[in-house]
Motif scaffolding. Structure first.
Motif, PDB file in Angstrom:
ATOM      1  N   UNK A 142       3.236   6.535  -0.284  1.00 58.09           N
ATOM      2  CA  UNK A 142       2.256   7.530  -0.686  1.00 58.09           C
ATOM      3  C   UNK A 142       0.935   6.991  -1.187  1.00 58.09           C
ATOM      4  N   UNK A 143       0.734   5.661  -1.161  1.00 61.83           N
ATOM      5  CA  UNK A 143      -0.539   5.106  -1.610  1.00 61.83           C
ATOM      6  C   UNK A 143      -1.230   4.385  -0.461  1.00 61.83           C
ATOM      7  N   UNK A 197       1.275  -6.215   2.675  1.00 56.57           N
ATOM      8  CA  UNK A 197       0.730  -4.931   2.240  1.00 56.57           C
ATOM      9  C   UNK A 197      -0.346  -5.167   1.181  1.00 56.57           C
ATOM     10  N   UNK A 198      -1.581  -4.858   1.528  1.00 54.56           N
ATOM     11  CA  UNK A 198      -2.697  -4.986   0.594  1.00 54.56           C
ATOM     12  C   UNK A 198      -2.893  -3.626  -0.076  1.00 54.56           C
ATOM     13  N   UNK A 199      -2.674  -3.578  -1.371  1.00 54.05           N
ATOM     14  CA  UNK A 199      -2.777  -2.321  -2.105  1.00 54.05           C
ATOM     15  C   UNK A 199      -3.608  -2.542  -3.367  1.00 54.05           C
ATOM     16  N   UNK A 200      -4.025  -1.457  -3.993  1.00 54.40           N
ATOM     17  CA  UNK A 200      -4.725  -1.562  -5.271  1.00 54.40           C
ATOM     18  C   UNK A 200      -3.746  -2.083  -6.323  1.00 54.40           C
ATOM     19  N   UNK A 201      -4.208  -2.931  -7.247  1.00 56.70           N
ATOM     20  CA  UNK A 201      -3.300  -3.459  -8.267  1.00 56.70           C
ATOM     21  C   UNK A 201      -2.554  -2.377  -9.036  1.00 56.70           C
ATOM     22  N   UNK A 202      -3.223  -1.247  -9.275  1.00 52.96           N
ATOM     23  CA  UNK A 202      -2.575  -0.167  -9.998  1.00 52.96           C
ATOM     24  C   UNK A 202      -1.433   0.492  -9.249  1.00 52.96           C
ATOM     25  N   UNK A 221       4.563   0.668  -8.033  1.00 55.15           N
ATOM     26  CA  UNK A 221       5.165   1.785  -7.298  1.00 55.15           C
ATOM     27  C   UNK A 221       5.585   1.354  -5.901  1.00 55.15           C
ATOM     28  N   UNK A 222       4.757   0.559  -5.229  1.00 47.12           N
ATOM     29  CA  UNK A 222       5.096   0.089  -3.884  1.00 47.12           C
ATOM     30  C   UNK A 222       6.277  -0.865  -3.943  1.00 47.12           C
ATOM     31  N   UNK A 223       6.259  -1.805  -4.875  1.00 41.82           N
ATOM     32  CA  UNK A 223       7.372  -2.764  -5.029  1.00 41.82           C
ATOM     33  C   UNK A 223       8.683  -2.022  -5.246  1.00 41.82           C
ATOM     34  N   UNK A 224       8.679  -1.042  -6.144  1.00 45.02           N
ATOM     35  CA  UNK A 224       9.907  -0.310  -6.450  1.00 45.02           C
ATOM     36  C   UNK A 224      10.380   0.521  -5.270  1.00 45.02           C
ATOM     37  N   UNK A 225       9.436   1.120  -4.521  1.00 38.11           N
ATOM     38  CA  UNK A 225       9.817   1.922  -3.359  1.00 38.11           C
ATOM     39  C   UNK A 225      10.427   1.046  -2.265  1.00 38.11           C
ATOM     40  N   UNK A 226       9.843  -0.122  -2.029  1.00 32.15           N
ATOM     41  CA  UNK A 226      10.380  -1.036  -1.016  1.00 32.15           C
ATOM     42  C   UNK A 226      11.750  -1.554  -1.459  1.00 32.15           C
TER      43      UNK A 226
END
Length: 377
Positions: free
Chosen positions: A184-185, A202-207, A211-216
Protein backbone atom coordinates in the motif's frame (compact mmCIF):
# COMPACT_ATOMS: atom_id res chain seq x y z
CA UNK A 1 25.84 14.34 7.14
CA UNK A 2 26.15 13.10 10.70
CA UNK A 3 29.39 12.47 12.57
CA UNK A 4 30.88 9.31 11.08
CA UNK A 5 32.37 8.40 14.49
CA UNK A 6 28.85 7.42 15.59
CA UNK A 7 27.33 4.75 13.32
CA UNK A 8 24.14 5.84 11.63
CA UNK A 9 20.97 3.81 12.06
CA UNK A 10 18.56 2.77 9.34
CA UNK A 11 14.80 3.16 9.67
CA UNK A 12 14.67 -0.56 10.53
CA UNK A 13 17.16 -0.45 13.40
CA UNK A 14 14.61 -1.16 16.14
CA UNK A 15 13.16 -4.01 14.06
CA UNK A 16 16.56 -5.67 13.71
CA UNK A 17 17.23 -5.42 17.44
CA UNK A 18 13.80 -6.82 18.28
CA UNK A 19 14.62 -9.80 16.06
CA UNK A 20 17.84 -10.40 18.01
CA UNK A 21 20.23 -9.37 15.25
CA UNK A 22 23.95 -9.16 15.89
CA UNK A 23 24.76 -5.61 14.81
CA UNK A 24 28.02 -4.32 13.34
CA UNK A 25 29.48 -1.03 12.17
CA UNK A 26 29.64 -1.22 8.39
CA UNK A 27 30.71 1.81 6.35
CA UNK A 28 29.56 4.10 9.12
CA UNK A 29 26.18 2.39 9.58
CA UNK A 30 24.89 0.12 12.33
CA UNK A 31 23.81 -2.90 10.28
CA UNK A 32 22.63 -6.47 11.04
CA UNK A 33 25.48 -8.95 10.58
CA UNK A 34 23.30 -12.00 11.25
CA UNK A 35 20.13 -12.89 13.11
CA UNK A 36 20.90 -16.49 14.08
CA UNK A 37 22.86 -18.79 11.77
CA UNK A 38 24.49 -17.17 8.73
CA UNK A 39 24.62 -20.59 7.06
CA UNK A 40 20.86 -21.02 7.49
CA UNK A 41 20.27 -17.50 6.18
CA UNK A 42 22.45 -18.28 3.17
CA UNK A 43 20.61 -21.53 2.43
CA UNK A 44 17.24 -19.79 2.82
CA UNK A 45 18.15 -17.38 0.01
CA UNK A 46 19.39 -20.21 -2.22
CA UNK A 47 16.29 -22.39 -1.67
CA UNK A 48 13.47 -20.12 -0.45
CA UNK A 49 13.84 -16.40 0.24
CA UNK A 50 15.67 -13.91 2.42
CA UNK A 51 14.87 -10.36 3.49
CA UNK A 52 17.65 -7.74 3.67
CA UNK A 53 17.92 -4.16 4.87
CA UNK A 54 20.20 -2.35 2.41
CA UNK A 55 19.36 1.18 3.49
CA UNK A 56 23.05 2.00 3.90
CA UNK A 57 23.42 2.19 0.11
CA UNK A 58 23.73 5.70 -1.36
CA UNK A 59 21.07 7.02 -3.76
CA UNK A 60 21.89 9.98 -5.99
CA UNK A 61 19.48 11.43 -8.55
CA UNK A 62 20.63 13.02 -11.80
CA UNK A 63 18.02 15.08 -13.65
CA UNK A 64 17.84 17.46 -16.57
CA UNK A 65 17.90 17.59 -20.38
CA UNK A 66 21.56 16.45 -20.42
CA UNK A 67 21.44 13.98 -17.54
CA UNK A 68 22.31 11.11 -19.89
CA UNK A 69 25.19 13.02 -21.46
CA UNK A 70 26.58 13.86 -18.02
CA UNK A 71 26.50 10.22 -16.98
CA UNK A 72 28.10 9.16 -20.28
CA UNK A 73 30.97 11.53 -19.47
CA UNK A 74 31.22 10.73 -15.76
CA UNK A 75 30.83 6.93 -15.91
CA UNK A 76 32.25 4.19 -18.15
CA UNK A 77 28.84 3.07 -19.45
CA UNK A 78 26.61 4.34 -22.25
CA UNK A 79 23.78 5.54 -20.03
CA UNK A 80 22.13 7.87 -22.52
CA UNK A 81 21.16 4.74 -24.51
CA UNK A 82 19.52 3.12 -21.47
CA UNK A 83 15.76 2.81 -21.92
CA UNK A 84 13.41 4.23 -19.32
CA UNK A 85 12.53 1.59 -16.76
CA UNK A 86 15.80 -0.31 -17.21
CA UNK A 87 18.93 -0.53 -15.06
CA UNK A 88 22.61 -1.03 -15.82
CA UNK A 89 25.67 -2.14 -13.88
CA UNK A 90 28.50 0.33 -14.44
CA UNK A 91 31.48 2.01 -12.78
CA UNK A 92 32.88 5.42 -12.09
CA UNK A 93 36.64 5.72 -12.61
CA UNK A 94 39.24 8.35 -11.83
CA UNK A 95 41.43 10.08 -14.41
CA UNK A 96 43.91 7.18 -14.36
CA UNK A 97 41.22 4.55 -14.99
CA UNK A 98 41.15 3.31 -11.39
CA UNK A 99 37.74 2.34 -10.05
CA UNK A 100 36.15 4.80 -7.61
CA UNK A 101 33.04 2.63 -7.23
CA UNK A 102 30.80 0.17 -8.99
CA UNK A 103 27.21 1.32 -9.41
CA UNK A 104 23.75 0.43 -10.57
CA UNK A 105 22.04 3.17 -12.58
CA UNK A 106 18.29 3.18 -13.15
CA UNK A 107 16.69 5.35 -15.80
CA UNK A 108 13.43 6.30 -14.13
CA UNK A 109 12.21 8.75 -16.79
CA UNK A 110 13.58 10.36 -19.94
CA UNK A 111 15.48 13.01 -17.94
CA UNK A 112 15.78 11.28 -14.55
CA UNK A 113 18.35 8.69 -13.44
CA UNK A 114 18.89 7.09 -10.05
CA UNK A 115 22.52 6.22 -9.28
CA UNK A 116 23.02 3.70 -6.44
CA UNK A 117 26.49 3.72 -4.91
CA UNK A 118 28.13 1.60 -2.23
CA UNK A 119 27.73 3.06 1.25
CA UNK A 120 31.43 3.64 1.85
CA UNK A 121 31.84 5.42 -1.48
CA UNK A 122 28.61 7.39 -1.80
CA UNK A 123 30.18 10.72 -0.82
CA UNK A 124 33.09 10.13 -3.22
CA UNK A 125 30.64 9.37 -6.04
CA UNK A 126 28.50 12.42 -5.21
CA UNK A 127 31.55 14.70 -5.18
CA UNK A 128 32.84 13.27 -8.47
CA UNK A 129 29.48 13.63 -10.23
CA UNK A 130 29.11 17.22 -9.06
CA UNK A 131 32.64 18.02 -10.15
CA UNK A 132 31.99 16.48 -13.56
CA UNK A 133 28.58 18.14 -14.12
CA UNK A 134 30.14 21.46 -15.16
CA UNK A 135 28.97 22.38 -18.66
CA UNK A 136 26.00 19.99 -18.65
CA UNK A 137 22.36 21.02 -18.33
CA UNK A 138 21.83 18.57 -15.49
CA UNK A 139 21.58 18.56 -11.70
CA UNK A 140 23.02 16.00 -9.27
CA UNK A 141 20.88 15.64 -6.14
CA UNK A 142 21.85 13.88 -2.92
CA UNK A 143 18.88 11.61 -2.13
CA UNK A 144 20.56 9.41 0.46
CA UNK A 145 18.06 10.52 3.11
CA UNK A 146 15.07 10.00 0.81
CA UNK A 147 15.16 6.21 0.58
CA UNK A 148 15.16 3.05 2.61
CA UNK A 149 16.15 0.00 0.58
CA UNK A 150 14.74 -3.47 1.27
CA UNK A 151 15.70 -6.54 -0.76
CA UNK A 152 13.75 -9.77 -1.15
CA UNK A 153 16.02 -12.41 -2.68
CA UNK A 154 15.55 -16.07 -3.58
CA UNK A 155 13.39 -18.35 -5.74
CA UNK A 156 10.25 -17.61 -3.73
CA UNK A 157 10.67 -13.82 -3.85
CA UNK A 158 8.31 -13.17 -6.75
CA UNK A 159 5.57 -15.28 -5.21
CA UNK A 160 5.93 -13.48 -1.89
CA UNK A 161 5.65 -10.01 -3.44
CA UNK A 162 2.83 -10.73 -5.88
CA UNK A 163 0.20 -10.49 -3.19
CA UNK A 164 1.61 -7.20 -1.90
CA UNK A 165 2.03 -5.18 -5.08
CA UNK A 166 0.07 -3.80 -8.01
CA UNK A 167 3.14 -4.10 -10.24
CA UNK A 168 3.42 -6.65 -13.04
CA UNK A 169 6.26 -8.72 -11.60
CA UNK A 170 5.99 -11.37 -14.32
CA UNK A 171 6.63 -8.68 -16.92
CA UNK A 172 9.48 -7.08 -15.00
CA UNK A 173 12.76 -8.13 -16.58
CA UNK A 174 16.08 -8.64 -14.81
CA UNK A 175 17.80 -5.26 -14.38
CA UNK A 176 14.58 -3.32 -14.79
CA UNK A 177 12.58 -1.19 -12.37
CA UNK A 178 9.15 0.37 -12.28
CA UNK A 179 7.10 2.48 -9.89
CA UNK A 180 4.30 0.78 -8.01
CA UNK A 181 3.02 0.08 -4.55
CA UNK A 182 4.14 -2.51 -2.02
CA UNK A 183 1.93 -3.10 1.00
CA UNK A 184 0.00 0.00 0.00
CA UNK A 185 2.95 2.41 -0.10
CA UNK A 186 4.75 3.92 -3.07
CA UNK A 187 7.93 2.16 -4.12
CA UNK A 188 10.43 1.76 -6.91
CA UNK A 189 10.44 -1.98 -7.54
CA UNK A 190 13.62 -3.25 -9.20
CA UNK A 191 14.50 -6.78 -10.29
CA UNK A 192 18.09 -6.55 -9.15
CA UNK A 193 20.24 -8.03 -6.39
CA UNK A 194 23.63 -9.09 -5.11
CA UNK A 195 23.05 -12.74 -4.28
CA UNK A 196 23.06 -14.67 -7.56
CA UNK A 197 19.35 -15.43 -7.13
CA UNK A 198 16.21 -13.95 -8.60
CA UNK A 199 14.96 -11.15 -6.41
CA UNK A 200 13.77 -7.61 -5.97
CA UNK A 201 15.02 -4.41 -4.39
CA UNK A 202 12.36 -2.06 -3.02
CA UNK A 203 13.14 1.65 -2.72
CA UNK A 204 10.68 3.20 -0.29
CA UNK A 205 10.46 6.26 1.94
CA UNK A 206 12.21 5.67 5.29
CA UNK A 207 8.93 6.26 7.09
CA UNK A 208 7.37 3.33 5.21
CA UNK A 209 10.23 0.87 5.75
CA UNK A 210 8.88 -0.86 8.86
CA UNK A 211 5.42 -1.40 7.33
CA UNK A 212 6.93 -2.89 4.16
CA UNK A 213 9.36 -5.10 6.11
CA UNK A 214 6.55 -6.44 8.30
CA UNK A 215 4.22 -7.03 5.34
CA UNK A 216 6.89 -8.96 3.42
CA UNK A 217 7.77 -10.94 6.55
CA UNK A 218 4.12 -11.96 7.01
CA UNK A 219 3.65 -12.79 3.32
CA UNK A 220 6.78 -14.95 3.29
CA UNK A 221 6.19 -16.83 6.52
CA UNK A 222 4.52 -19.76 4.80
CA UNK A 223 7.39 -20.38 2.37
CA UNK A 224 10.27 -20.03 4.82
CA UNK A 225 11.45 -16.45 4.28
CA UNK A 226 13.95 -15.34 6.93
CA UNK A 227 15.65 -12.01 7.74
CA UNK A 228 19.25 -11.99 6.54
CA UNK A 229 22.34 -10.02 7.50
CA UNK A 230 25.47 -8.77 5.81
CA UNK A 231 27.45 -11.93 6.57
CA UNK A 232 25.36 -14.21 4.36
CA UNK A 233 25.07 -11.49 1.74
CA UNK A 234 28.85 -11.68 1.42
CA UNK A 235 28.97 -15.47 1.01
CA UNK A 236 26.09 -15.30 -1.49
CA UNK A 237 27.83 -12.70 -3.66
CA UNK A 238 31.15 -14.57 -3.32
CA UNK A 239 29.61 -17.80 -4.64
CA UNK A 240 28.04 -15.80 -7.48
CA UNK A 241 31.43 -14.32 -8.38
CA UNK A 242 30.26 -10.75 -7.80
CA UNK A 243 33.01 -8.27 -6.95
CA UNK A 244 33.10 -6.25 -3.74
CA UNK A 245 34.59 -2.78 -3.64
CA UNK A 246 37.67 -2.68 -1.44
CA UNK A 247 38.39 -6.32 -2.26
CA UNK A 248 38.21 -7.13 -6.00
CA UNK A 249 37.76 -3.47 -6.96
CA UNK A 250 39.73 -0.37 -5.97
CA UNK A 251 41.46 2.68 -7.41
CA UNK A 252 44.43 0.37 -8.06
CA UNK A 253 42.37 -1.75 -10.46
CA UNK A 254 40.62 -0.99 -13.73
CA UNK A 255 37.47 -2.71 -14.99
CA UNK A 256 39.72 -4.71 -17.34
CA UNK A 257 41.84 -5.98 -14.43
CA UNK A 258 38.66 -7.28 -12.82
CA UNK A 259 37.51 -9.05 -15.98
CA UNK A 260 34.70 -6.53 -16.41
CA UNK A 261 35.98 -4.66 -19.44
CA UNK A 262 32.70 -5.35 -21.21
CA UNK A 263 31.01 -2.59 -19.23
CA UNK A 264 33.39 0.06 -20.62
CA UNK A 265 31.75 1.52 -23.72
CA UNK A 266 34.31 3.18 -25.96
CA UNK A 267 31.71 3.56 -28.73
CA UNK A 268 29.78 6.34 -26.98
CA UNK A 269 28.47 8.98 -29.36
CA UNK A 270 27.86 11.73 -26.80
CA UNK A 271 30.51 14.28 -25.79
CA UNK A 272 32.56 13.42 -28.86
CA UNK A 273 33.26 10.04 -27.27
CA UNK A 274 35.04 11.65 -24.32
CA UNK A 275 34.63 10.29 -20.80
CA UNK A 276 36.74 10.41 -17.65
CA UNK A 277 39.55 7.88 -17.79
CA UNK A 278 39.10 6.99 -21.45
CA UNK A 279 42.75 6.99 -22.55
CA UNK A 280 44.11 4.97 -19.59
CA UNK A 281 41.22 2.53 -20.03
CA UNK A 282 42.06 2.10 -23.71
CA UNK A 283 45.60 1.21 -22.66
CA UNK A 284 44.22 -1.17 -20.02
CA UNK A 285 42.07 -2.84 -22.67
CA UNK A 286 45.14 -3.42 -24.85
CA UNK A 287 47.09 -4.90 -21.93
CA UNK A 288 44.20 -7.18 -21.03
CA UNK A 289 44.03 -8.46 -24.61
CA UNK A 290 47.76 -9.07 -25.08
CA UNK A 291 49.71 -9.15 -21.83
CA UNK A 292 47.52 -8.83 -18.73
CA UNK A 293 49.48 -8.35 -15.49
CA UNK A 294 47.03 -10.55 -13.58
CA UNK A 295 43.65 -12.21 -13.84
CA UNK A 296 40.77 -12.66 -11.44
CA UNK A 297 40.03 -16.34 -10.80
CA UNK A 298 38.15 -18.62 -8.46
CA UNK A 299 39.88 -20.99 -6.05
CA UNK A 300 38.26 -24.04 -4.41
CA UNK A 301 39.96 -25.64 -1.41
CA UNK A 302 40.99 -29.27 -1.34
CA UNK A 303 41.08 -29.07 2.47
CA UNK A 304 39.07 -27.24 5.14
CA UNK A 305 41.16 -24.17 5.96
CA UNK A 306 39.58 -20.87 4.94
CA UNK A 307 41.57 -18.23 3.03
CA UNK A 308 41.10 -14.55 3.78
CA UNK A 309 41.70 -11.35 1.86
CA UNK A 310 45.39 -10.55 1.58
CA UNK A 311 46.66 -14.14 1.83
CA UNK A 312 49.35 -14.92 -0.80
CA UNK A 313 48.65 -17.37 -3.63
CA UNK A 314 51.73 -19.46 -4.38
CA UNK A 315 52.99 -21.85 -7.06
CA UNK A 316 54.39 -25.32 -6.38
CA UNK A 317 57.89 -23.91 -5.81
CA UNK A 318 56.61 -21.39 -3.26
CA UNK A 319 56.80 -18.40 -5.58
CA UNK A 320 54.08 -15.84 -4.87
CA UNK A 321 51.85 -15.65 -7.94
CA UNK A 322 48.91 -13.67 -6.62
CA UNK A 323 46.75 -12.59 -3.72
CA UNK A 324 43.37 -13.56 -2.33
CA UNK A 325 40.82 -10.74 -2.44
CA UNK A 326 37.87 -12.56 -0.82
CA UNK A 327 37.49 -15.92 0.88
CA UNK A 328 34.93 -17.78 2.96
CA UNK A 329 33.37 -21.19 3.52
CA UNK A 330 30.85 -21.87 0.73
CA UNK A 331 27.62 -23.28 2.18
CA UNK A 332 26.50 -24.36 -1.31
CA UNK A 333 29.72 -26.14 -2.31
CA UNK A 334 30.55 -27.35 1.19
CA UNK A 335 34.16 -26.18 0.84
CA UNK A 336 36.14 -22.99 1.39
CA UNK A 337 36.36 -20.81 -1.73
CA UNK A 338 38.25 -17.67 -2.68
CA UNK A 339 38.53 -15.05 -5.38
CA UNK A 340 42.09 -14.03 -6.19
CA UNK A 341 44.20 -12.05 -8.61
CA UNK A 342 46.91 -14.34 -10.04
CA UNK A 343 49.57 -14.28 -12.73
CA UNK A 344 48.12 -15.22 -16.17
CA UNK A 345 50.39 -18.28 -16.37
CA UNK A 346 48.50 -19.79 -13.42
CA UNK A 347 45.01 -18.49 -14.24
CA UNK A 348 43.65 -21.24 -16.45
CA UNK A 349 41.04 -23.49 -14.81
CA UNK A 350 42.66 -26.73 -13.68
CA UNK A 351 46.17 -25.26 -13.31
CA UNK A 352 48.14 -27.64 -11.10
CA UNK A 353 50.26 -26.82 -8.08
CA UNK A 354 48.44 -23.70 -6.89
CA UNK A 355 48.12 -23.12 -3.15
CA UNK A 356 47.19 -20.41 -0.68
CA UNK A 357 49.66 -19.52 2.05
CA UNK A 358 47.50 -19.70 5.18
CA UNK A 359 49.67 -18.62 8.09
CA UNK A 360 52.76 -20.34 6.75
CA UNK A 361 51.11 -23.51 5.45
CA UNK A 362 50.56 -23.94 1.72
CA UNK A 363 47.04 -25.27 1.37
CA UNK A 364 46.23 -26.74 -2.09
CA UNK A 365 43.51 -25.05 -4.12
CA UNK A 366 41.93 -25.76 -7.50
CA UNK A 367 41.80 -22.90 -10.00
CA UNK A 368 38.30 -22.55 -11.48
CA UNK A 369 36.38 -20.10 -13.63
CA UNK A 370 34.00 -17.73 -11.90
CA UNK A 371 31.27 -17.87 -10.74
CA UNK A 372 31.29 -20.77 -8.30
CA UNK A 373 27.48 -20.89 -8.42
CA UNK A 374 24.96 -20.03 -11.13
CA UNK A 375 21.25 -20.45 -10.56
CA UNK A 376 19.10 -22.53 -12.87
CA UNK A 377 16.78 -20.28 -14.90
Amino acid sequence: MTDTATPRKTALDATHRALGATMTDFAGWDMPLRYASEREEHQAVRTRAGLFDLSHMGELTVTGPQAGELLDYALVGNLSKLKSGRARYTMICDESGGILDDLIVYRLQEETYLVVANAANSQVVLDALRERQSGFDAVVRDDREAYALIAVQGPESAGILKGLTDADLDGLKYYAGLPGTVAGVEALIARTGYTGEDGFELFVAPGDAVAVWEAVTEAGAGVGLVPCGLSCRDTLRLEAGMPLYGHELSTRTTPFDAGLGRIVKFEKETNGGRFVGREPLEAAAERAASNPPRKLVGLIAEGRRVPRAGYPVVAADGTVIGEVTSGAPSPTLGKPVAIAYVDPAHAEPGTAGVAVDIRGTHEPYEVVALPFYKRQR
